[in-house]
Design an enzyme around this catalytic site. Structure first.
Site, PDB file in Angstrom:
ATOM      1  CE  LYS A   1      52.127  49.428  27.442  1.00  0.00           C
ATOM      2  NZ  LYS A   1      52.550  48.891  28.740  1.00  0.00           N
TER       3      LYS A   1
ATOM      4  CG  ASN B   1      52.522  54.005  29.979  1.00  0.00           C
ATOM      5  OD1 ASN B   1      53.099  55.090  30.034  1.00  0.00           O
ATOM      6  ND2 ASN B   1      52.123  53.357  31.047  1.00  0.00           N
TER       7      ASN B   1
ATOM      8  CG  ASP C   1      54.026  50.311  32.044  1.00  0.00           C
ATOM      9  OD1 ASP C   1      52.883  50.644  32.428  1.00  0.00           O
ATOM     10  OD2 ASP C   1      54.250  49.853  30.905  1.00  0.00           O
TER      11      ASP C   1
ATOM     12  N   GLY D   1      59.821  40.404  29.111  1.00  0.00           N
ATOM     13  CA  GLY D   1      59.009  41.092  28.109  1.00  0.00           C
ATOM     14  C   GLY D   1      59.002  42.597  28.333  1.00  0.00           C
ATOM     15  N   GLY D   2      57.972  43.252  27.818  1.00  0.00           N
ATOM     16  CA  GLY D   2      57.874  44.709  27.902  1.00  0.00           C
ATOM     17  C   GLY D   2      57.777  45.202  29.337  1.00  0.00           C
ATOM     18  CB  ALA D   3      55.693  44.129  32.194  1.00  0.00           C
TER      19      ALA D   3
ATOM     20  CB  THR E   1      62.967  32.899  25.502  1.00  0.00           C
ATOM     21  OG1 THR E   1      61.678  32.293  25.350  1.00  0.00           O
ATOM     22  CG2 THR E   1      63.737  32.851  24.205  1.00  0.00           C
TER      23      THR E   1
ATOM     24  CB  ILE F   1      53.174  42.892  37.018  1.00  0.00           C
ATOM     25  CG1 ILE F   1      53.356  41.872  35.904  1.00  0.00           C
ATOM     26  CG2 ILE F   1      54.510  43.443  37.461  1.00  0.00           C
ATOM     27  CD1 ILE F   1      53.702  42.552  34.582  1.00  0.00           C
TER      28      ILE F   1
ATOM     29  CE1 TYR G   1      46.250  44.311  36.207  1.00  0.00           C
ATOM     30  CE2 TYR G   1      43.993  44.010  36.965  1.00  0.00           C
ATOM     31  CZ  TYR G   1      44.893  44.447  36.015  1.00  0.00           C
ATOM     32  OH  TYR G   1      44.419  45.013  34.855  1.00  0.00           O
TER      33      TYR G   1
HETATM   34  P1  ATR Z   1      54.546  41.936  28.733  1.00  0.00           P
HETATM   35  O1  ATR Z   1      54.607  43.161  27.879  1.00  0.00           O
HETATM   36  O2  ATR Z   1      53.290  41.834  29.546  1.00  0.00           O
HETATM   37  O3  ATR Z   1      55.760  41.775  29.561  1.00  0.00           O
HETATM   38  P2  ATR Z   1      55.470  39.966  26.810  1.00  0.00           P
HETATM   39  O4  ATR Z   1      56.415  40.948  26.210  1.00  0.00           O
HETATM   40  O5  ATR Z   1      54.666  39.090  25.890  1.00  0.00           O
HETATM   41  O6  ATR Z   1      54.397  40.693  27.720  1.00  0.00           O
HETATM   42  O7  ATR Z   1      56.265  39.052  27.865  1.00  0.00           O
HETATM   43  C1  ATR Z   1      55.677  37.975  28.500  1.00  0.00           C
HETATM   44  C2  ATR Z   1      56.677  37.346  29.479  1.00  0.00           C
HETATM   45  O8  ATR Z   1      56.024  36.235  30.100  1.00  0.00           O
HETATM   46  C3  ATR Z   1      57.910  36.771  28.814  1.00  0.00           C
HETATM   47  O9  ATR Z   1      58.979  36.835  29.729  1.00  0.00           O
HETATM   48  C4  ATR Z   1      57.508  35.340  28.540  1.00  0.00           C
HETATM   49  O10 ATR Z   1      58.580  34.429  28.390  1.00  0.00           O
HETATM   50  P3  ATR Z   1      59.261  34.200  26.929  1.00  0.00           P
HETATM   51  O11 ATR Z   1      60.102  35.404  26.683  1.00  0.00           O
HETATM   52  O12 ATR Z   1      60.050  32.947  27.091  1.00  0.00           O
HETATM   53  O13 ATR Z   1      58.114  34.074  25.967  1.00  0.00           O
HETATM   54  C5  ATR Z   1      56.763  35.030  29.816  1.00  0.00           C
HETATM   55  N1  ATR Z   1      55.826  33.907  29.705  1.00  0.00           N
HETATM   56  C6  ATR Z   1      54.632  33.895  29.074  1.00  0.00           C
HETATM   57  N2  ATR Z   1      54.041  32.699  29.216  1.00  0.00           N
HETATM   58  C7  ATR Z   1      54.883  31.922  29.969  1.00  0.00           C
HETATM   59  C8  ATR Z   1      54.851  30.591  30.476  1.00  0.00           C
HETATM   60  N3  ATR Z   1      53.819  29.785  30.244  1.00  0.00           N
HETATM   61  N4  ATR Z   1      55.899  30.151  31.208  1.00  0.00           N
HETATM   62  C9  ATR Z   1      56.936  30.948  31.467  1.00  0.00           C
HETATM   63  N5  ATR Z   1      57.031  32.228  31.015  1.00  0.00           N
HETATM   64  C10 ATR Z   1      56.020  32.707  30.285  1.00  0.00           C
END
Ligand code: ATR
Length: 285
Positions: free
Chosen positions: A75, A96, A111, A138-140, A162, A225, A227
């Site tokens: 993206k 996207n 999105d 994250g991105g979403a 984080t 988000i 599904y």
């Molecule tokens: P997307 O584009 O789908 O949002 P992403 O940028 O990889 O994907 O973001 C994933 C999100 O899910 C992040 O907020 C991530 O937390 P971190 O920033 O700490 O990595 C969160 N996430 C993924 N696995 C997780 C888990 N097991 N517990 C809590 N948060 C999780």
């Protein structure tokens, strides 16, 4: 015989991996239903090949493809290669949906639109609140925070494993976006009118720690988000505590609408027929 328009009116979705994308099913359904000759196909593009993909696409200026969708992890690249990203893509630094217009590659990000259209359809008046909780950064999450801001939700609490990533979003989107760790949830959830999970928690049925929603506004809506499954652990907990829930499938369906309209010239409708078709496909896999 294949009508030439089927090979001329072409659109794509690119990503890596792309095998599980349901976008071809959605767009092919609309093409058929609306009697439009065209095609929409999934193309797997590895990260190393993404620049040459866009180079070639732009050389052809739309004579090859009318445009397409871009999914993870391309993206940001789509945004960079676009000649004219709109304001939404510009703010997110990610696109996207792309299409050619007079030989120029335009880009947007649908999105946030998909997210809002889904809750608007399923839970009218959800936006009477001024306070939202967003899990994930994250991105979403970024696209959803932007959409909530544009809709006028004034106070948004972003909670992430984080915290630094949540803080980055708070810094980017300005006033009244607050970054927290998950520990802050019991405190910040009070009187919130919307709870959105944008993390992968609960995906494919994975368990999620108990969340107490009881301090939310009584008219609050909880949405996810994720599904797969449709009723995630988070939605189940919220429903059991008496809150209205909205599943994430609608976001996937609605985000596809603007692209289809750009490429094929007609605005498609998200209805139960489409939804049930995708659910049946999910059950088969
Ligand atoms: P997307 O584009 O789908 O949002 P992403 O940028 O990889 O994907 O973001 C994933 C999100 O899910 C992040 O907020 C991530 O937390 P971190 O920033 O700490 O990595 C969160 N996430 C993924 N696995 C997780 C888990 N097991 N517990 C809590 N948060 C999780």
């Amino acid at each position: 015989m294949v009508d030439s328009r089927e090979t001329v009116n072409k659109a794509f979705v690119i990503g890596f991996p792309i095998k599980h994308s349901r976008s071809p099913l959605i767009h092919s359904h609309w093409l058929k239903k609306m009697n439009i000759l065209g095609s929409y196909t999934a193309i797997s593009v590895q990260p190393n090949d993404i620049d040459s993909f866009f180079e070639e696409l732009k050389l052809n200026k739309g004579s090859d493809y009318l445009g397409g969708n871009i999914t993870i992890p391309h993206k940001e690249k789509a945004f960079k290669w676009a000649d004219a990203p709109d304001e939404i893509a510009e703010e997110l630094g990610a696109a996207n949906t792309i299409w050619f217009d007079d030989g120029k590659l335009k880009a947007t990000n649908t999105d946030g639109f998909g997210f809002l259209a889904n809750i608007d359809q399923a839970a009218k008046d959800w936006d009477k609140t001024s306070k939202a909780i967003v899990l994930g950064a994250g991105g979403a999450s970024r696209a959803i925070i932007q959409a909530l801001r544009h809709r006028g939700i004034s106070e948004i609490h972003v909670l992430n494993r984080t915290v630094a990533r949540a803080q980055e979003l708070a810094d980017r989107f300005g006033d009244r976006i607050y970054a927290h760790s998950f520990d802050a949830l019991p405190e910040v959830i009070k009187d919130a009118g919307l709870f959105v999970n944008t993390t992968s928690l609960g995906m494919n049925g994975s368990p999620v720690n108990f969340i107490d929603f009881s301090e939310m506004d009584e008219a609050a809506v909880v949405t996810d988000i994720v599904y797969v499954p449709l009723q995630t652990a988070i939605l189940k907990m919220a429903a059991e505590q008496g809150f209205k829930t909205v599943d994430g499938l609608g976001m996937l369906l609605h985000q596809a609408v603007p692209g289809f309209e750009k490429w094929f010239g007609k605005r498609p409708v998200v209805d139960n027929e489409l939804r049930n078709m995708i659910i049946a496909d999910m059950e088969n896999h």
